[in-house]
Design a protein around this motif. Structure first.
Motif, PDB file in Angstrom:
ATOM      1  N   ARG A  94       0.830  -1.209   0.090  1.00 46.57           N
ATOM      2  CA  ARG A  94       0.115   0.024  -0.057  1.00 46.57           C
ATOM      3  C   ARG A  94       0.944   1.482  -0.075  1.00 46.57           C
ATOM      4  NH1 ARG A  94      -4.153  -1.838   4.660  1.00 46.57           N
ATOM      5  NH2 ARG A  94      -5.567  -3.325   3.457  1.00 46.57           N
ATOM      6  N   SER A  95       0.248   2.371  -0.020  1.00 47.54           N
ATOM      7  CA  SER A  95       1.057   3.673  -0.073  1.00 47.54           C
ATOM      8  C   SER A  95       1.292   4.060   1.253  1.00 47.54           C
ATOM      9  CB  SER A  95       0.273   4.853  -0.851  1.00 47.54           C
ATOM     10  OG  SER A  95      -0.400   4.718  -1.855  1.00 47.54           O
ATOM     11  N   GLU A  96       2.660   3.919   1.551  1.00 52.64           N
ATOM     12  CA  GLU A  96       3.098   4.541   2.747  1.00 52.64           C
ATOM     13  C   GLU A  96       3.738   6.017   2.797  1.00 52.64           C
ATOM     14  OE1 GLU A  96       3.017   2.218   4.988  1.00 52.64           O
ATOM     15  OE2 GLU A  96       2.196   0.481   4.102  1.00 52.64           O
ATOM     16  N   THR A  97       4.118   6.635   3.897  1.00 55.27           N
ATOM     17  CA  THR A  97       4.869   7.658   3.900  1.00 55.27           C
ATOM     18  C   THR A  97       6.056   7.765   4.709  1.00 55.27           C
ATOM     19  OG1 THR A  97       3.459   8.365   5.851  1.00 55.27           O
ATOM     20  CG2 THR A  97       2.645   9.065   3.615  1.00 55.27           C
ATOM     21  N   TYR A  98       7.055   8.505   4.389  1.00 47.63           N
ATOM     22  CA  TYR A  98       8.471   8.802   5.040  1.00 47.63           C
ATOM     23  C   TYR A  98       8.378  10.270   5.355  1.00 47.63           C
ATOM     24  CZ  TYR A  98      12.810   7.804   7.300  1.00 47.63           C
ATOM     25  OH  TYR A  98      13.890   7.776   8.200  1.00 47.63           O
ATOM     26  N   THR A  99       8.281  10.789   6.534  1.00 48.26           N
ATOM     27  CA  THR A  99       8.375  12.013   7.198  1.00 48.26           C
ATOM     28  C   THR A  99       9.756  12.456   7.707  1.00 48.26           C
ATOM     29  OG1 THR A  99       6.285  12.179   7.349  1.00 48.26           O
ATOM     30  CG2 THR A  99       7.205  13.658   8.324  1.00 48.26           C
ATOM     31  N   MET A 100      10.099  13.414   7.426  1.00 49.87           N
ATOM     32  CA  MET A 100      11.499  14.241   8.003  1.00 49.87           C
ATOM     33  C   MET A 100      11.078  15.544   8.516  1.00 49.87           C
ATOM     34  SD  MET A 100      14.729  12.576   6.002  1.00 49.87           S
ATOM     35  CE  MET A 100      13.667  12.452   4.557  1.00 49.87           C
ATOM     36  N   LEU A 125      18.632  26.282   4.553  1.00 48.72           N
ATOM     37  CA  LEU A 125      17.353  26.222   4.837  1.00 48.72           C
ATOM     38  C   LEU A 125      16.784  25.076   5.380  1.00 48.72           C
ATOM     39  CD1 LEU A 125      15.907  27.195   1.143  1.00 48.72           C
ATOM     40  CD2 LEU A 125      16.510  28.713   3.038  1.00 48.72           C
ATOM     41  N   GLY A 126      16.144  24.871   6.249  1.00 46.25           N
ATOM     42  CA  GLY A 126      15.307  23.761   6.929  1.00 46.25           C
ATOM     43  C   GLY A 126      14.192  23.231   6.144  1.00 46.25           C
ATOM     44  N   LEU A 127      13.963  22.166   5.793  1.00 39.96           N
ATOM     45  CA  LEU A 127      12.907  21.702   5.154  1.00 39.96           C
ATOM     46  C   LEU A 127      12.286  20.780   5.891  1.00 39.96           C
ATOM     47  CD1 LEU A 127      15.293  22.253   2.688  1.00 39.96           C
ATOM     48  CD2 LEU A 127      13.173  22.216   1.649  1.00 39.96           C
ATOM     49  N   ASP A 128      10.611  20.584   5.884  1.00 44.15           N
ATOM     50  CA  ASP A 128      10.036  19.435   6.813  1.00 44.15           C
ATOM     51  C   ASP A 128       9.417  18.993   5.469  1.00 44.15           C
ATOM     52  OD1 ASP A 128      10.584  20.268   9.266  1.00 44.15           O
ATOM     53  OD2 ASP A 128       8.829  21.182   9.518  1.00 44.15           O
ATOM     54  N   ILE A 129       9.820  17.509   5.122  1.00 41.67           N
ATOM     55  CA  ILE A 129       9.478  16.978   3.794  1.00 41.67           C
ATOM     56  C   ILE A 129       8.793  15.533   4.225  1.00 41.67           C
ATOM     57  CG2 ILE A 129      10.312  15.737   1.854  1.00 41.67           C
ATOM     58  CD1 ILE A 129      10.800  18.419   1.630  1.00 41.67           C
ATOM     59  N   THR A 130       7.474  15.405   3.419  1.00 32.34           N
ATOM     60  CA  THR A 130       7.023  13.902   3.475  1.00 32.34           C
ATOM     61  C   THR A 130       6.943  13.305   2.000  1.00 32.34           C
ATOM     62  OG1 THR A 130       5.520  14.510   5.369  1.00 32.34           O
ATOM     63  CG2 THR A 130       4.566  12.848   3.947  1.00 32.34           C
ATOM     64  N   VAL A 131       7.319  12.296   2.044  1.00 29.37           N
ATOM     65  CA  VAL A 131       7.465  11.378   0.777  1.00 29.37           C
ATOM     66  C   VAL A 131       6.526  10.223   0.789  1.00 29.37           C
ATOM     67  CG1 VAL A 131       8.834  10.188  -1.008  1.00 29.37           C
ATOM     68  CG2 VAL A 131       9.664  12.103   0.224  1.00 29.37           C
ATOM     69  N   ARG A 132       5.614  10.176  -0.183  1.00 28.47           N
ATOM     70  CA  ARG A 132       4.687   8.851  -0.399  1.00 28.47           C
ATOM     71  C   ARG A 132       5.151   8.086  -1.352  1.00 28.47           C
ATOM     72  NH1 ARG A 132      -0.341   8.487  -2.896  1.00 28.47           N
ATOM     73  NH2 ARG A 132      -0.275  10.672  -3.500  1.00 28.47           N
ATOM     74  N   TYR A 133       5.321   6.828  -1.011  1.00 30.78           N
ATOM     75  CA  TYR A 133       5.856   5.956  -1.863  1.00 30.78           C
ATOM     76  C   TYR A 133       5.145   4.503  -1.716  1.00 30.78           C
ATOM     77  CZ  TYR A 133       8.135   3.901   2.280  1.00 30.78           C
ATOM     78  OH  TYR A 133       8.041   3.368   3.496  1.00 30.78           O
ATOM     79  N   ARG A 134       5.375   3.556  -2.468  1.00 34.73           N
ATOM     80  CA  ARG A 134       4.867   2.016  -2.318  1.00 34.73           C
ATOM     81  C   ARG A 134       5.865   1.056  -3.072  1.00 34.73           C
ATOM     82  NH1 ARG A 134       2.252   0.315  -6.908  1.00 34.73           N
ATOM     83  NH2 ARG A 134       1.787   1.928  -8.610  1.00 34.73           N
ATOM     84  N   GLU A 205       4.504  11.159  -4.586  1.00 35.92           N
ATOM     85  CA  GLU A 205       4.338  12.197  -4.089  1.00 35.92           C
ATOM     86  C   GLU A 205       5.339  13.017  -3.181  1.00 35.92           C
ATOM     87  OE1 GLU A 205       0.831  15.521  -3.023  1.00 35.92           O
ATOM     88  OE2 GLU A 205       0.573  13.183  -2.390  1.00 35.92           O
ATOM     89  N   VAL A 206       5.914  14.192  -3.375  1.00 33.99           N
ATOM     90  CA  VAL A 206       6.682  14.846  -2.398  1.00 33.99           C
ATOM     91  C   VAL A 206       6.302  16.084  -2.023  1.00 33.99           C
ATOM     92  CG1 VAL A 206       8.949  15.987  -1.972  1.00 33.99           C
ATOM     93  CG2 VAL A 206       8.886  13.806  -3.528  1.00 33.99           C
ATOM     94  N   LEU A 207       5.915  16.205  -0.743  1.00 34.68           N
ATOM     95  CA  LEU A 207       5.111  17.514  -0.147  1.00 34.68           C
ATOM     96  C   LEU A 207       6.496  18.130   0.535  1.00 34.68           C
ATOM     97  CD1 LEU A 207       2.096  15.561   1.515  1.00 34.68           C
ATOM     98  CD2 LEU A 207       2.316  16.741  -0.620  1.00 34.68           C
ATOM     99  N   VAL A 208       6.499  19.479   0.267  1.00 31.36           N
ATOM    100  CA  VAL A 208       7.211  20.334   1.203  1.00 31.36           C
ATOM    101  C   VAL A 208       6.431  21.163   2.014  1.00 31.36           C
ATOM    102  CG1 VAL A 208       9.018  22.346   1.005  1.00 31.36           C
ATOM    103  CG2 VAL A 208       8.883  20.745  -0.926  1.00 31.36           C
ATOM    104  N   ARG A 209       6.499  20.516   3.155  1.00 28.59           N
ATOM    105  CA  ARG A 209       5.290  21.028   4.080  1.00 28.59           C
ATOM    106  C   ARG A 209       5.798  22.359   4.789  1.00 28.59           C
ATOM    107  NH1 ARG A 209       6.136  17.422   7.713  1.00 28.59           N
ATOM    108  NH2 ARG A 209       4.016  17.829   9.012  1.00 28.59           N
ATOM    109  N   ASN A 210       7.162  22.421   5.041  1.00 27.64           N
ATOM    110  CA  ASN A 210       7.587  23.708   5.841  1.00 27.64           C
ATOM    111  C   ASN A 210       8.799  24.052   5.320  1.00 27.64           C
ATOM    112  OD1 ASN A 210       7.425  25.883   7.633  1.00 27.64           O
ATOM    113  ND2 ASN A 210       8.439  24.627   9.075  1.00 27.64           N
ATOM    114  N   VAL A 211       9.230  25.306   5.054  1.00 32.58           N
ATOM    115  CA  VAL A 211      10.683  25.712   4.905  1.00 32.58           C
ATOM    116  C   VAL A 211      10.923  26.733   5.898  1.00 32.58           C
ATOM    117  CG1 VAL A 211      11.823  26.988   3.232  1.00 32.58           C
ATOM    118  CG2 VAL A 211      10.299  25.484   2.334  1.00 32.58           C
ATOM    119  N   VAL A 212      12.066  26.615   6.538  1.00 33.03           N
ATOM    120  CA  VAL A 212      12.450  27.500   7.440  1.00 33.03           C
ATOM    121  C   VAL A 212      13.896  28.247   6.956  1.00 33.03           C
ATOM    122  CG1 VAL A 212      13.530  27.731   9.932  1.00 33.03           C
ATOM    123  CG2 VAL A 212      11.689  26.133   9.257  1.00 33.03           C
ATOM    124  N   LEU A 213      13.530  29.404   6.977  1.00 31.91           N
ATOM    125  CA  LEU A 213      14.574  30.365   6.699  1.00 31.91           C
ATOM    126  C   LEU A 213      15.443  31.201   7.564  1.00 31.91           C
ATOM    127  CD1 LEU A 213      12.700  32.168   3.846  1.00 31.91           C
ATOM    128  CD2 LEU A 213      14.300  30.420   3.334  1.00 31.91           C
TER     129      LEU A 213
END
Length: 314
Positions: A94-100, A125-134, A205-213
């Motif tokens: 199934r579709s899974e996610t990996y978040t940093m 830059l600081g980036l909060d990333i979530t990747v959806r994969y299977r 899918e790749v989600l750039v959830r937050n960018v810290v400057l």
């Protein structure tokens, strides 16, 4: 007495008798045989492990043969019987996610797991990333053989971090933080997907959830974005006013053209009337009489030089 040469019917054959009482013992033997088979299976299960394997929905089972290693054919959903010397490891397809993320307990790693990346200006830059994969169902055996059950930490995590940093290194802070964020995320998706494709992993899918400057950079970018928005608003206002002015000009031209046309029409009408009067001076008296028809007139002044225009006898 049977005469020689005459046909003699054969005596009827006897049907072998099958005592009804013997059916029950036969059924009993069959039942005992089935019970013995199940007992043997249970004994094998106890001694060597269960031979019944249930693969749940959205899962694939990978078989490991003690005598031959990982087998290529995977087990699909449902109940399966496998030999005692074969063990089965289940994987989700199934579709899974990996978040940093920099938020504690939000990602796969406890604590601050935000990705730090340098831009073309050398800003961090600081980036909060979530990747959806299977996983690709037909490639799960390869994943199990080459990476194992901890494949997410072994291959997905380092690939994500490396690809994100590679993409950000070619971008400015404003591109990553501003309106081009979706385009940057699309480029990250392409890089990560290409890197994991050969490992039997599909990146969805790749989600750039937050960018810290850095604080000063964030303030400068915010000010620039606000200035750009204000400039866009002023352009819109200017265009709106220009369109309104053009509308008024068109409206004024329309009114002027209408007035001119009306004036030309009236002038042409007067010209025609004058021509007709010159040809027939009595026409004006006729028009005057038409005007008086239907009106309650008690007193009428008539110019003396015009003569009688009404016949009193009628």
């Amino acid at each position: 007495m049977v005469v020689e040469g005459e046909w003699e019917p054969e005596p009827p054959k006897k049907v072998p008798e099958f005592p009804i009482g013997e059916i029950a013992p036969i059924i009993g033997k069959i039942g005992r045989g089935i019970v013995v088979i199940f007992v043997i299976l249970i004994v094998f299960s106890i001694l060597f492990g269960s031979i019944f394997v249930s693969v749940g929905a959205g899962e694939v089972g990978v078989k490991f043969n003690q005598f031959g290693g990982v087998e290529e054919d995977e087990l699909g959903e449902g109940l399966h019987i496998v030999p005692p010397w074969v063990s089965v490891t289940k994987y989700s397809v199934r579709s899974e996610t990996y978040t940093m993320s920099g938020v504690v307990n939000e990602g796969e790693v406890v604590g601050d797991d935000q990705i730090k990346a340098l831009t073309t200006e050398g800003l961090t830059l600081g980036l909060d990333i979530t990747v959806r994969y299977r996983l690709v169902p037909d490639s799960v055996s390869t994943v199990h053989q080459t990476l194992g059950t901890n494949y997410a930490e072994k291959i997905i995590r380092p690939t994500i971090r490396s690809s994100i940093r590679e993409v950000v290194s070619s971008k400015t802070a404003l591109q990553v933080y501003g309106e081009e964020r979706e385009l940057v995320a699309g480029e990250m998706l392409s890089n990560i997907a290409a890197a994991l494709d050969s490992d039997g992993i599909i990146v969805e899918e790749v989600l750039v959830r937050n960018v810290v400057l850095p604080t000063k950079v964030a303030e400068a970018i915010e000010a620039k974005l606000q200035a750009d928005q204000e400039a866009q608003r002023m352009i819109f206002v200017k265009q709106k006013e220009q369109l309104e002015a053009e509308r008024k000009i068109i409206e004024a031209n329309g009114i002027a053209n209408s007035t001119i046309a009306q004036a030309y029409g009236e002038a042409e009408a007067l010209r025609i009337i004058n021509e007709q009067l010159a040809k027939n001076p009595d026409l004006i008296n006729y028009k005057y009489i038409q005007m008086l028809q239907g009106q309650d007139i008690q007193t009428m002044l008539v110019p003396t030089d015009q003569g009688i225009i009404l016949d009193a006898s009628n």
